[in-house]
Design a protein around this motif. Structure first.
Motif, mmCIF file in Angstrom:
data_model
loop_
_atom_site.group_PDB
_atom_site.id
_atom_site.type_symbol
_atom_site.label_atom_id
_atom_site.label_comp_id
_atom_site.label_asym_id
_atom_site.label_seq_id
_atom_site.Cartn_x
_atom_site.Cartn_y
_atom_site.Cartn_z
ATOM 1 N N LYS A 192 0.835 -1.203 0.000
ATOM 2 C CA LYS A 192 0.000 0.000 0.000
ATOM 3 C C LYS A 192 0.871 1.256 0.000
ATOM 4 O O LYS A 192 0.604 2.220 -0.718
ATOM 5 C CB LYS A 192 -0.873 -0.030 1.266
ATOM 6 C CG LYS A 192 -1.939 1.013 1.313
ATOM 7 C CD LYS A 192 -3.189 0.494 0.676
ATOM 8 C CE LYS A 192 -4.270 1.557 0.671
ATOM 9 N NZ LYS A 192 -5.361 1.204 -0.216
ATOM 10 N N ARG A 193 1.945 1.195 0.814
ATOM 11 C CA ARG A 193 2.830 2.360 0.915
ATOM 12 C C ARG A 193 3.473 2.656 -0.439
ATOM 13 O O ARG A 193 3.491 3.801 -0.899
ATOM 14 C CB ARG A 193 3.906 2.093 1.961
ATOM 15 C CG ARG A 193 4.758 3.308 2.304
ATOM 16 C CD ARG A 193 5.806 2.959 3.328
ATOM 17 N NE ARG A 193 6.782 2.010 2.801
ATOM 18 C CZ ARG A 193 7.792 2.346 2.002
ATOM 19 N NH1 ARG A 193 7.949 3.587 1.619
ATOM 20 N NH2 ARG A 193 8.632 1.435 1.559
ATOM 21 N N LEU A 194 3.980 1.586 -1.070
ATOM 22 C CA LEU A 194 4.618 1.754 -2.376
ATOM 23 C C LEU A 194 3.625 2.326 -3.389
ATOM 24 O O LEU A 194 3.950 3.210 -4.181
ATOM 25 C CB LEU A 194 5.172 0.420 -2.868
ATOM 26 C CG LEU A 194 6.386 -0.109 -2.094
ATOM 27 C CD1 LEU A 194 6.779 -1.485 -2.589
ATOM 28 C CD2 LEU A 194 7.546 0.861 -2.214
ATOM 29 N N GLU A 195 2.407 1.789 -3.296
ATOM 30 C CA GLU A 195 1.368 2.241 -4.219
ATOM 31 C C GLU A 195 1.097 3.735 -4.067
ATOM 32 O O GLU A 195 1.037 4.485 -5.037
ATOM 33 C CB GLU A 195 0.087 1.456 -3.916
ATOM 34 C CG GLU A 195 -0.764 1.095 -5.117
ATOM 35 C CD GLU A 195 -1.892 0.180 -4.693
ATOM 36 O OE1 GLU A 195 -3.022 0.673 -4.626
ATOM 37 O OE2 GLU A 195 -1.627 -1.007 -4.407
ATOM 38 N N ASP A 197 3.083 5.957 -2.806
ATOM 39 C CA ASP A 197 4.263 6.743 -3.187
ATOM 40 C C ASP A 197 4.571 6.652 -4.681
ATOM 41 O O ASP A 197 5.577 7.195 -5.130
ATOM 42 C CB ASP A 197 5.497 6.274 -2.397
ATOM 43 C CG ASP A 197 5.354 6.593 -0.928
ATOM 44 O OD1 ASP A 197 4.412 7.340 -0.599
ATOM 45 O OD2 ASP A 197 6.162 6.108 -0.113
ATOM 46 N N ASN A 198 3.722 5.917 -5.390
ATOM 47 C CA ASN A 198 3.955 5.701 -6.832
ATOM 48 C C ASN A 198 5.288 5.018 -7.131
ATOM 49 O O ASN A 198 5.979 5.349 -8.064
ATOM 50 C CB ASN A 198 3.889 7.027 -7.600
ATOM 51 C CG ASN A 198 2.457 7.331 -7.979
ATOM 52 O OD1 ASN A 198 1.670 6.407 -8.215
ATOM 53 N ND2 ASN A 198 2.123 8.600 -8.036
ATOM 54 N N GLU A 199 5.689 4.100 -6.239
ATOM 55 C CA GLU A 199 6.958 3.408 -6.456
ATOM 56 C C GLU A 199 6.751 1.929 -6.698
ATOM 57 O O GLU A 199 7.674 1.127 -6.565
ATOM 58 C CB GLU A 199 7.881 3.598 -5.237
ATOM 59 C CG GLU A 199 8.405 5.009 -5.128
ATOM 60 C CD GLU A 199 9.061 5.262 -3.788
ATOM 61 O OE1 GLU A 199 9.197 4.295 -3.008
ATOM 62 O OE2 GLU A 199 9.429 6.413 -3.528
ATOM 63 N N LEU A 200 5.501 1.549 -6.958
ATOM 64 C CA LEU A 200 5.187 0.126 -7.089
ATOM 65 C C LEU A 200 5.572 -0.354 -8.482
ATOM 66 O O LEU A 200 4.771 -0.350 -9.406
ATOM 67 C CB LEU A 200 3.695 -0.101 -6.827
ATOM 68 C CG LEU A 200 3.278 -1.559 -6.681
ATOM 69 C CD1 LEU A 200 3.971 -2.192 -5.479
ATOM 70 C CD2 LEU A 200 1.788 -1.674 -6.535
ATOM 71 N N THR A 201 6.830 -0.782 -8.594
ATOM 72 C CA THR A 201 7.273 -1.324 -9.880
ATOM 73 C C THR A 201 6.913 -2.789 -9.961
ATOM 74 O O THR A 201 6.540 -3.399 -8.962
ATOM 75 C CB THR A 201 8.795 -1.158 -10.031
ATOM 76 O OG1 THR A 201 9.395 -1.777 -8.899
ATOM 77 C CG2 THR A 201 9.177 0.305 -10.095
ATOM 78 N N ASP A 202 7.045 -3.320 -11.142
ATOM 79 C CA ASP A 202 6.715 -4.734 -11.328
ATOM 80 C C ASP A 202 7.609 -5.633 -10.499
ATOM 81 O O ASP A 202 7.167 -6.617 -9.921
ATOM 82 C CB ASP A 202 6.844 -5.108 -12.815
ATOM 83 C CG ASP A 202 5.544 -4.801 -13.545
ATOM 84 O OD1 ASP A 202 4.559 -4.481 -12.834
ATOM 85 O OD2 ASP A 202 5.515 -4.878 -14.788
ATOM 86 N N SER A 203 8.873 -5.280 -10.414
ATOM 87 C CA SER A 203 9.818 -6.134 -9.678
ATOM 88 C C SER A 203 9.493 -6.119 -8.185
ATOM 89 O O SER A 203 9.535 -7.146 -7.507
ATOM 90 C CB SER A 203 11.251 -5.673 -9.918
ATOM 91 O OG SER A 203 11.438 -4.384 -9.371
ATOM 92 N N ALA A 204 9.140 -4.943 -7.672
ATOM 93 C CA ALA A 204 8.779 -4.859 -6.253
ATOM 94 C C ALA A 204 7.537 -5.700 -5.973
ATOM 95 O O ALA A 204 7.466 -6.439 -4.993
ATOM 96 C CB ALA A 204 8.527 -3.405 -5.872
#
Lengths: 263, 208
Positions: A192-195, A197-204
């Motif tokens: 959720k946090r990554l999402e 922060d717009n940092e949710l890459t495919d690898s993550a």
């Protein structure tokens, strides 16, 4: 003389002293009452057998005596006696699943005798409150157990086993499965946090998914263990006779502890 | 000057056995008395002869219990007040020939009266603001009359019990707010009155 005494104010001092002592008695009496009522939880009353008999029938009530009071007979409804005094007892019969209630008033009008039954068994159960009765048989997988020991020590041994299994189950469910749940929740929050922060890459996302699957397979293994333990804990049961003579089956898994009979 | 009594200071302790004896006596003669005057069943007699219904949880019980609850508050403040009365006043009064009781009534209590009064007011405040004791001991029945043998529900308890269930901005909701306003006004007036009285007492006895 008496007027002098009144004038000096001594009677009023005594009156005050009386009020103070009433207050003291009331406060300490209240404390004592609370203590007595509370302590009866840790030191339960003896289990008595009350034997009743009249012209038509006889019966036995097995119960703990909670309190008793004596009343004039003509004020008590539903009894035959009309002269003199009646003593009634509030007793805890337990066996709520069989009798429908835990407590009962009994009157001494037909009371023949009361005694302390020696082999009475008191069980604390997971559901339906206390059980009072006599142990008649121990069953394993639905078959009566034949053993060299006495029935009671057989029962105690098996109850010991059940409580050990219950502890293991508690540990598995609370600590192990609980910690997996905690980690899963952390993963969800991380995602959720990554999402946000717009940092949710495919690898993550893939990495999180991998961790999740690892936790899930760990959980499946634990689930297998618990279902095996559940199968084991359900193995034993007992038969017991209640006060009206009928017999009931109690799964040992439902018993927390027993009050030992006097032997 | 009367002789100094040997019991001085120990009157309350001496009376405890007497009180216990009276309690024992009361419990023992209550049943015969009930039989003699009230046909053996006071509750039935009351409702038949006097038309008073008796609830198991009633105002009398609440009165007793609230008495217990406010004892510590009143006691600690009042004790402090009585002991802070200057010793020279008490000694002087006793030296002039006043008896212990006269000293108490005419010197100690007036000198301590502002603090005693506020002790009592603190106790009252505690009793009025109490929600849970009253809720549990009165049976929480919303219907009530002047009989002390019937249950009741206080304003504070009523608000606490009903507010979670009242629809917002409905009549019920507004009535509850009205009840709260009444409660506030009552406390406000009461406290103001108490403060005024306390000030007057202090002005009157500050010269001591």
């Amino acid at each position: 003389m008496i007027r002098q005494w009144f004038k000096s104010g001594t009677p009023w001092i005594w009156l005050n002293a009386g009020a103070v002592s009433i207050a003291l008695v009331a406060v300490f009496g209240l404390l004592f009452l609370i203590m007595v009522r509370g302590m009866s939880h840790f030191w339960p009353a003896d289990v008595h057998a009350f034997h009743f008999a009249n012209a038509e029938q006889s019966m036995t009530v097995i119960a703990e005596e909670i309190e008793s009071e004596t009343l004039p007979a003509n004020t008590v409804p539903n009894i035959q006696q009309t002269e003199g005094d009646v003593t009634r007892y509030l007793v805890k019969t337990g066996n709520r699943d069989i009798l429908g209630s835990d407590f009962k008033w009994i009157y001494d009008t037909d009371l023949q005798s009361r005694d302390l039954p020696e082999d009475i068994m008191v069980l604390e159960r997971i559901e339906w409150g206390n059980f009072y009765g006599y142990l008649t048989a121990v069953y394993e997988n639905g078959e009566p157990v034949e053993s060299s020991q006495t029935l009671w020590s057989e029962f105690e041994q098996r109850l010991q086993r059940v409580s050990e299994i219950r502890e293991q189950l508690l540990h598995l469910e609370k600590s192990e499965i609980g910690s997996i749940n905690y980690q899963l929740e952390r993963l969800r929050l991380e995602q959720k946090r990554l999402e946000l922060d717009n940092e949710l890459t495919d690898s993550a996302l893939q990495e999180i998914e991998q961790q999740r699957q690892a936790l899930d397979s760990e959980y499946q293994a634990l689930l297998k263990q618990t279902s095996e333990l559940y199968r084991q804990i359900n193995r034993d049961s007992i038969r017991a006779r209640v006060m009206d003579g009928s017999e009931v089956t109690i799964a040992m898994e439902k018993i927390i502890k027993h009050g030992s009979p006097i032997r | 000057m009367p002789n100094k009594s040997v019991f001085e200071g120990w009157e309350a302790a001496l009376l405890i056995p007497v009180v216990l004896l009276m309690i024992w006596l009361a419990t023992n003669i209550s049943s015969p008395l009930e039989q003699l005057f009230f046909d053996g069943d006071m509750r039935k007699y009351m409702s038949n002869e006097w038309g008073l219904t008796y609830d198991q949880r009633n105002s009398l019980v609440v009165g007793l219990i609230m008495g217990f609850a406010v004892i510590p508050t009143i006691f600690s403040i009042a004790e402090d007040a009585l002991f802070s009365v200057p010793q020279h006043l008490i000694r002087g009064s006793l030296a002039l020939g006043a008896s212990r009781w006269q000293t108490m009534m005419r010197v100690v209590i007036p000198a301590a009266s502002p603090a005693l009064f506020s002790a009592v007011m603190m106790g009252f405040g505690r009793a009025v603001g109490e929600t849970m004791i009253v809720l549990m001991a009165t049976g929480n029945t919303p219907l009530m009359d002047m009989s002390i043998f019937q249950g009741m529900r206080t304003l504070a308890a009523n608000i606490a019990v009903e507010v979670p269930e009242a629809e917002v901005a409905s009549t019920h909701y507004r009535i509850l707010f009205l009840a709260a306003l009444i409660l506030f006004l009552f406390t406000f007036i009461f406290n103001t009155l108490a403060e005024v009285i306390r000030h007057r007492l202090r002005k009157r006895y500050s010269g001591l």
